[in-house]
Motif scaffolding. Structure first.
Motif, mmCIF file in Angstrom:
data_model
loop_
_atom_site.group_PDB
_atom_site.id
_atom_site.type_symbol
_atom_site.label_atom_id
_atom_site.label_comp_id
_atom_site.label_asym_id
_atom_site.label_seq_id
_atom_site.Cartn_x
_atom_site.Cartn_y
_atom_site.Cartn_z
ATOM 1 N N HIS A 1 6.077 -2.215 18.983
ATOM 2 C CA HIS A 1 5.714 -0.908 19.522
ATOM 3 C C HIS A 1 5.107 -1.087 20.909
ATOM 4 C CE1 HIS A 1 6.480 1.055 15.690
ATOM 5 N NE2 HIS A 1 5.736 0.136 15.091
ATOM 6 N N LEU A 2 5.659 -0.389 21.879
ATOM 7 C CA LEU A 2 5.142 -0.412 23.246
ATOM 8 C C LEU A 2 4.252 0.805 23.420
ATOM 9 C CD1 LEU A 2 8.381 -1.420 25.187
ATOM 10 C CD2 LEU A 2 6.856 -2.814 23.789
ATOM 11 N N VAL A 3 2.974 0.582 23.615
ATOM 12 C CA VAL A 3 1.972 1.641 23.635
ATOM 13 C C VAL A 3 1.360 1.741 25.029
ATOM 14 C CG1 VAL A 3 -0.211 2.446 22.666
ATOM 15 C CG2 VAL A 3 1.472 1.320 21.187
ATOM 16 N N GLY A 4 1.408 2.932 25.606
ATOM 17 C CA GLY A 4 0.835 3.148 26.926
ATOM 18 C C GLY A 4 -0.620 3.576 26.827
ATOM 19 N N ARG A 5 -1.473 2.891 27.550
ATOM 20 C CA ARG A 5 -2.890 3.270 27.626
ATOM 21 C C ARG A 5 -3.109 3.899 28.999
ATOM 22 N NH1 ARG A 5 -7.602 -0.093 24.919
ATOM 23 N NH2 ARG A 5 -6.620 1.069 23.219
ATOM 24 N N THR A 6 -3.070 5.229 29.041
ATOM 25 C CA THR A 6 -3.103 5.938 30.318
ATOM 26 C C THR A 6 -4.405 5.732 31.073
ATOM 27 O OG1 THR A 6 -3.850 7.918 29.138
ATOM 28 C CG2 THR A 6 -1.492 7.699 29.525
ATOM 29 N N GLN A 7 -5.489 5.504 30.333
ATOM 30 C CA GLN A 7 -6.767 5.340 31.018
ATOM 31 C C GLN A 7 -6.810 4.056 31.831
ATOM 32 O OE1 GLN A 7 -9.245 5.414 27.544
ATOM 33 N NE2 GLN A 7 -9.336 3.187 27.372
ATOM 34 N N ALA A 8 -5.830 3.144 31.607
ATOM 35 C CA ALA A 8 -5.787 1.908 32.370
ATOM 36 C C ALA A 8 -5.050 2.059 33.692
ATOM 37 C CB ALA A 8 -5.132 0.806 31.540
ATOM 38 N N ALA B 1 13.494 5.785 19.510
ATOM 39 C CA ALA B 1 12.432 6.642 20.048
ATOM 40 C C ALA B 1 12.054 7.670 19.005
ATOM 41 C CB ALA B 1 12.893 7.335 21.333
ATOM 42 N N GLY B 2 10.915 8.273 19.204
ATOM 43 C CA GLY B 2 10.536 9.388 18.348
ATOM 44 C C GLY B 2 9.798 9.000 17.089
ATOM 45 N N VAL B 3 9.073 7.887 17.093
ATOM 46 C CA VAL B 3 8.212 7.592 15.943
ATOM 47 C C VAL B 3 7.193 8.717 15.812
ATOM 48 C CG1 VAL B 3 6.519 5.996 14.982
ATOM 49 C CG2 VAL B 3 8.504 5.115 16.184
ATOM 50 N N ARG B 4 6.971 9.168 14.601
ATOM 51 C CA ARG B 4 6.106 10.324 14.391
ATOM 52 C C ARG B 4 4.740 10.099 15.028
ATOM 53 N NH1 ARG B 4 2.424 11.649 10.590
ATOM 54 N NH2 ARG B 4 2.871 9.772 9.383
ATOM 55 N N PRO B 5 4.312 11.041 15.889
ATOM 56 C CA PRO B 5 2.995 10.893 16.534
ATOM 57 C C PRO B 5 1.890 10.780 15.500
ATOM 58 C CG PRO B 5 4.259 12.661 17.563
ATOM 59 C CD PRO B 5 5.013 12.243 16.336
ATOM 60 N N GLY B 6 0.975 9.886 15.750
ATOM 61 C CA GLY B 6 -0.142 9.707 14.837
ATOM 62 C C GLY B 6 0.114 8.718 13.721
ATOM 63 N N ALA B 7 1.392 8.322 13.520
ATOM 64 C CA ALA B 7 1.699 7.439 12.397
ATOM 65 C C ALA B 7 1.070 6.062 12.559
ATOM 66 C CB ALA B 7 3.216 7.295 12.254
ATOM 67 N N LEU B 8 0.837 5.634 13.799
ATOM 68 C CA LEU B 8 0.354 4.281 14.042
ATOM 69 C C LEU B 8 -1.092 4.240 14.499
ATOM 70 C CD1 LEU B 8 3.532 3.024 15.914
ATOM 71 C CD2 LEU B 8 2.874 2.456 13.589
ATOM 72 N N VAL B 9 -1.726 5.398 14.614
ATOM 73 C CA VAL B 9 -3.076 5.438 15.167
ATOM 74 C C VAL B 9 -4.032 4.570 14.366
ATOM 75 C CG1 VAL B 9 -5.049 6.924 15.644
ATOM 76 C CG2 VAL B 9 -2.754 7.700 16.215
ATOM 77 N N GLY B 10 -4.057 4.760 13.049
ATOM 78 C CA GLY B 10 -4.978 3.994 12.228
ATOM 79 C C GLY B 10 -4.539 2.557 12.033
ATOM 80 N N ALA B 11 -3.247 2.351 11.795
ATOM 81 C CA ALA B 11 -2.748 1.003 11.518
ATOM 82 C C ALA B 11 -2.956 0.072 12.700
ATOM 83 C CB ALA B 11 -1.271 1.063 11.135
ATOM 84 N N LEU B 12 -2.780 0.595 13.926
ATOM 85 C CA LEU B 12 -2.922 -0.239 15.126
ATOM 86 C C LEU B 12 -4.277 -0.059 15.787
ATOM 87 C CD1 LEU B 12 0.621 0.225 16.713
ATOM 88 C CD2 LEU B 12 -0.139 -1.425 15.008
ATOM 89 N N ASP B 13 -5.125 0.767 15.200
ATOM 90 C CA ASP B 13 -6.460 1.011 15.755
ATOM 91 C C ASP B 13 -6.358 1.453 17.212
ATOM 92 O OD1 ASP B 13 -9.203 1.226 15.765
ATOM 93 O OD2 ASP B 13 -9.542 -0.867 16.315
ATOM 94 N N LEU B 14 -5.497 2.455 17.457
ATOM 95 C CA LEU B 14 -5.273 2.923 18.817
ATOM 96 C C LEU B 14 -6.442 3.779 19.295
ATOM 97 C CD1 LEU B 14 -1.493 3.878 18.664
ATOM 98 C CD2 LEU B 14 -2.527 1.703 19.329
ATOM 99 N N VAL C 1 -8.142 6.881 21.706
ATOM 100 C CA VAL C 1 -7.778 8.247 22.088
ATOM 101 C C VAL C 1 -7.012 8.200 23.409
ATOM 102 C CG1 VAL C 1 -8.664 10.503 22.733
ATOM 103 C CG2 VAL C 1 -9.772 9.205 20.905
ATOM 104 N N GLY C 2 -5.879 8.846 23.458
ATOM 105 C CA GLY C 2 -5.068 8.861 24.668
ATOM 106 C C GLY C 2 -3.945 7.853 24.665
#
Length: 850
Positions: free
Chosen positions: A768-775, A814-827, A829-830
């Protein structure tokens, strides 16, 4: 009445899940809370109605006086007392007096006919009834029932006991229609007291607040309208019976009496908002505290409430709690995730528990949809059984239960449950739609009822055309009807049954809570010819018309190939987006008949489909999405990304292209056998490592300003990578290491679009390629999103090019359900999941790659 029914299964152990805190052994009773508030706020206004205004002292005197008369009539703990009254101060006094005696309060609607009223009283075993003087004279009462009237406002009751009696256990109220064969709601003394205290605390209700009581008296939620404000020393404002469904009167009462709190269903709330926002200044100070319950709460209504409540206001969405205590879940409405079209059910109230269970009553894992169950905290049920609600949901890693459907708004198609709320949500999101309800009559399809926005110029056919791009073809309504508003049930919810009966269709046999629906039957001859083509291309037989082709092993590539051959051989046009969304032979040939296929050579107009294929320039570039397969292919054949005006221009020849590495970049949808060696996956990810070239950190792909805001995470299925335990990992580019995050993997096929679920099922891992916009945002502002997307594309291309060298196959999706990975990957906010690469062993042959 709530749609909740009692669980017919064996009792289940409740356990600590969802339990916020253990409650006291003996919680205060509602009568104790009322008495304390009446002493503390004796001279403050408690009740406001057109017939009387009472302070807390006056209310207490009338309640205790009537309680003494009820007790003298033989009622008390263990007995049941009916209260049959029209909205007004008399009903509140009657209900509270029943509670004061320790008897069970049973509301009986005064509009019931004599037979129904007598049946209700007999079914609940009520020997005493409390009513208003004019109703006692107007109605016939059974000779075995002692009827008491609430004295007029100018005739105070004789002063009864000041202190409330000792707290009684058991049932506080019994609400419903048992004479019809349904099990009534049995609300316990302890559960109601705890619920009222908890909701008041979350809502911030104080003695300064005034709540407008528009909830029908026969609803369990009317108990909170009475007890909520009165137990904190606040006031209850009551409309007359004639104004109980009059939003204009609500707004006038709210303005005239400075109402600060509102408790109602989403349907009644929307009606209030429509009038409040168009009141032209007649509501200068709108309510700031809202308790919404009884139905799914649309995001659009929640956002309107937040705007009306203002910065210091509070909006709570309360989920039904089966029998014991009115509600069981609570979701404070704040910032809502983008993928939440409906407000989540939230977490459990204090002293309550909530679980999501499968049909076999096993607890569903995180992200898996099941039926929401609540505990039964009644002291008489020490086994800790769980009771089912009418809602479907899924638990998120944060503990929040996300709303996933309402069993009252569901239909079955070929053993597949389809959620009518998906259609409603699509309509709610249309700019010209104020509200929408979709029902499935006892027939062969669905009908959408839409209330347009004020002044909107929209037709039903336009909305239906809009829905064709938004929902499954099986959920596409047969028609869209524009309405002024929707009928409501007595307790203030949308009356779906009334809407269904108003939309006649050919009836089907069978009954039940979930309406069974049959899909439109395609042309038999055309379907047989399409099945022959599919059997030849997919290599499976037989293929039923409504069978999901993905379940047979077909991929999205196979579907496109099938659609192409069907169009060529049968001469029909395939709606490709619909086929990808609900892949079956019936959808493949939907909207066509044998006659359509036979007549394609003799159209009344020029054959635009043939012209488009022969002359790609005949299709103009448009902002609309192309749906016909020929149009889509013709558009691509035009090569619009090239500068065709320079095709014949002079130029400078370059060296021959190097094709070997280009040929290695392949998309794999069927992986090889066996696990991937950990060394191979490590070598692939090592291409993303960071090195110091002497001029600063450097990686093998470009990044704007060297910010490198894109993170890479690996989710590995157990046993899929030899030498690497299953779980979730973060790739640390500086240390060039995989850092374990959680031992449980998050490779859930249901998190992907349906066309990619078969690949996700076969994949052994995902990157999973995750963008951290605050960076990157502080460096580039509005361009940050563009630069982050560019970087993700460069990483994806690098990995796709190198994968084959290490014996790995990758499939970009593309199109993995938003929020599906938040907890598993400890993402954080943003953080945004930009791209996903599903992986496994490279296929043994090229037939599974493209």
């Amino acid at each position: 009445m709530s749609s909740t029914t009692r669980n017919q299964h064996d009792p289940l152990p409740a356990g600590p899940v969802g339990h916020e805190a253990a409650g006291p052994a003996q919680p205060p009773s509602v009568t104790a809370l009322l008495h304390a508030a009446s002493v503390r706020c004796a001279d403050r206004t408690a009740l406001i109605s057109s017939r009387a205004t009472l302070t807390h002292r006056e209310l207490g005197a009338r309640v205790t006086g009537l309680a003494r008369r009820i007790a003298d009539a033989g009622a008390g703990p263990g007995s049941r007392v009916a209260v049959c009254a029209e909205p007004g101060w008399e009903h509140v006094v009657g209900a509270l007096a029943v509670l004061w005696t320790g008897a069970t309060y049973v509301p009986v609607p005064p509009d019931l006919n004599r037979a129904a009223r007598w049946q209700r009283l007999a079914a609940v075993g009520a020997d005493v009834a409390v009513t208003q003087p004019w109703l006692r004279e107007r109605m016939d009462w059974h000779a075995d029932v002692t009827v008491l009237t609430v004295n007029g406002a100018d005739s105070p009751e004789a002063v009864g006991p000041v202190e409330p009696p000792s707290a009684h256990g058991g049932t506080l109220a019994l609400i419903g229609a048992p004479e019809s064969g349904t099990v009534p709601l049995s609300l316990s003394v302890a559960a109601v007291a705890r619920t009222v205290e908890d909701v008041n605390r979350r809502l911030g209700l104080t003695c300064e607040d005034r709540l407008l009581g528009v909830t029908p008296l026969a609803s369990e939620r009317a108990l909170y309208d009475m007890l909520g404000p009165l137990t904190v020393g606040g006031a209850l404002v009551l409309p007359d019976d004639i104004d109980l469904r009059n939003p204009a009167a609500w707004v006038a009462l709210a303005a005239g009496h400075t109402v600060t709190a509102w408790s109602a269903t989403p349907t009644l709330t929307r009606m209030f908002l429509d009038f409040a926002e168009g009141a032209d200044g007649t509501l200068p100070v709108p309510p700031r505290r809202y308790a919404i319950s009884g139905e799914p709460l649309p995001r659009a209504t929640a956002e309107r409430l937040r705007a009306l409540a203002g910065p210091g206001g509070r909006v709570l969405y309360l989920g039904e709690g089966a029998d014991p205590g009115i509600w069981a879940t609570c979701m404070p409405v704040g910032d809502l995730d983008d993928d939440w079209g409906w407000v989540p059910l939230g977490g459990a109230l204090t002293h309550r528990e909530v679980r999501v269970l499968s049909d076999s009553l096993a607890r569903c894992p995180v992200w898996v949809t099941g039926r929401v169950h609540h505990d039964d905290p009644d002291a008489s049920a020490p086994d800790g059984r769980l009771l089912p609600s009418g809602y479907l949901g899924r638990e998120l890693p944060t503990g929040i239960v996300e709303f996933a459907g309402d069993r009252a708004a569901r239909m079955w198609l070929n053993e597949r449950p389809l959620n009518l709320l998906d259609v409603e949500l699509a309509l709610w999101r249309h700019a010209s739609v104020a509200a929408a309800v979709v029902v499935s009559p006892t027939g062969t399809g669905t009908v959408a009822h839409v209330k347009p926005e004020r002044g909107a110029a929209i037709s039903g056919e336009e909305l239906r055309a809009y829905l064709r791009r938004m929902v499954s073809p099986y959920l596409l309504p047969e028609r869209v009807e524009l309405v002024l508003d929707f009928p409501t049930t007595p307790d203030g919810r949308v009356d779906r049954a009334a809407l269904a009966s108003s939309a006649p269709t050919a009836p089907l046999p069978g009954t039940g809570a979930d309406t069974a629906v049959t899909a439109p039957a395609p042309d038999a001859e055309l379907l047989e010819r399409a099945a022959s083509v599919a059997t030849r291309l997919l290599g499976v037989s037989p293929i039923e018309p409504h069978m999901n082709l993905l379940d047979l092993g077909a991929t999205s590539v196979d579907l496109v190939r099938l659609a192409t051959v069907v169009e060529e051989e049968l001469g029909i046009v395939v709606d490709m987006p619909e086929l990808l969304q609900f892949p079956s032979l019936a959808v493949l040939v939907s909207g066509h008949s044998t006659r359509d296929a036979d007549d394609t050579d003799t159209p009344d107009t020029p054959d635009t489909a043939s012209a488009s294929v022969a002359d790609p320039s005949a299709i103009p570039v448009t902002d609309d999405v192309l749906h016909r397969l020929q149009d889509r292919q013709a558009f691509k054949d035009r090569r619009p990304g090239l500068r065709h005006d320079l095709d014949d221009a002079e130029g400078i020849d370059l060296a021959p292209e190097h094709t070997e590495r280009i040929a290695l970049r392949r998309t794999v949808r069927r992986f090889g056998s066996g696990p991937v060696p950990a060394a191979a996956l490590g070598a692939l990810l090592a291409a993303l490592r960071e090195t110091d070239t002497g001029e600063g950190p450097h990686r093998a792909y470009p990044s704007a300003g060297g910010a490198y805001p894109v993170q890479v995470y690996a989710v590995v299925r157990a046993g899929a990578v030899d030498g690497l335990p299953g779980g979730c990992y973060y790739h640390h580019p500086v240390r060039n290491r995989l850092i374990p995050l959680t031992p449980a993997h998050a490779l859930h096929p249901e998190d992907h679009h349906e066309v990619n679920r078969a690949v996700a099922e076969r994949a052994g891992f995902a990157l999973h390629l995750v963008g951290r916009t605050q960076a990157v945002t502080p460096l580039y502002g509005e361009l940050a999103d563009h630069f982050t997307a560019y970087e993700a594309g460069a990483i994806g291309q690098l990995l796709m090019t190198l994968a084959a060298e290490h014996g790995i196959g990758l499939c970009p999706v593309a199109g993995v359900r938003p929020g599906a990975l938040v907890g598993a990957l400890d993402l954080a906010v943003g953080d945004v999941v930009l791209h996903t690469l599903l992986g496994g062993p490279a296929p043994d042959t090229d037939g599974d790659a493209q």
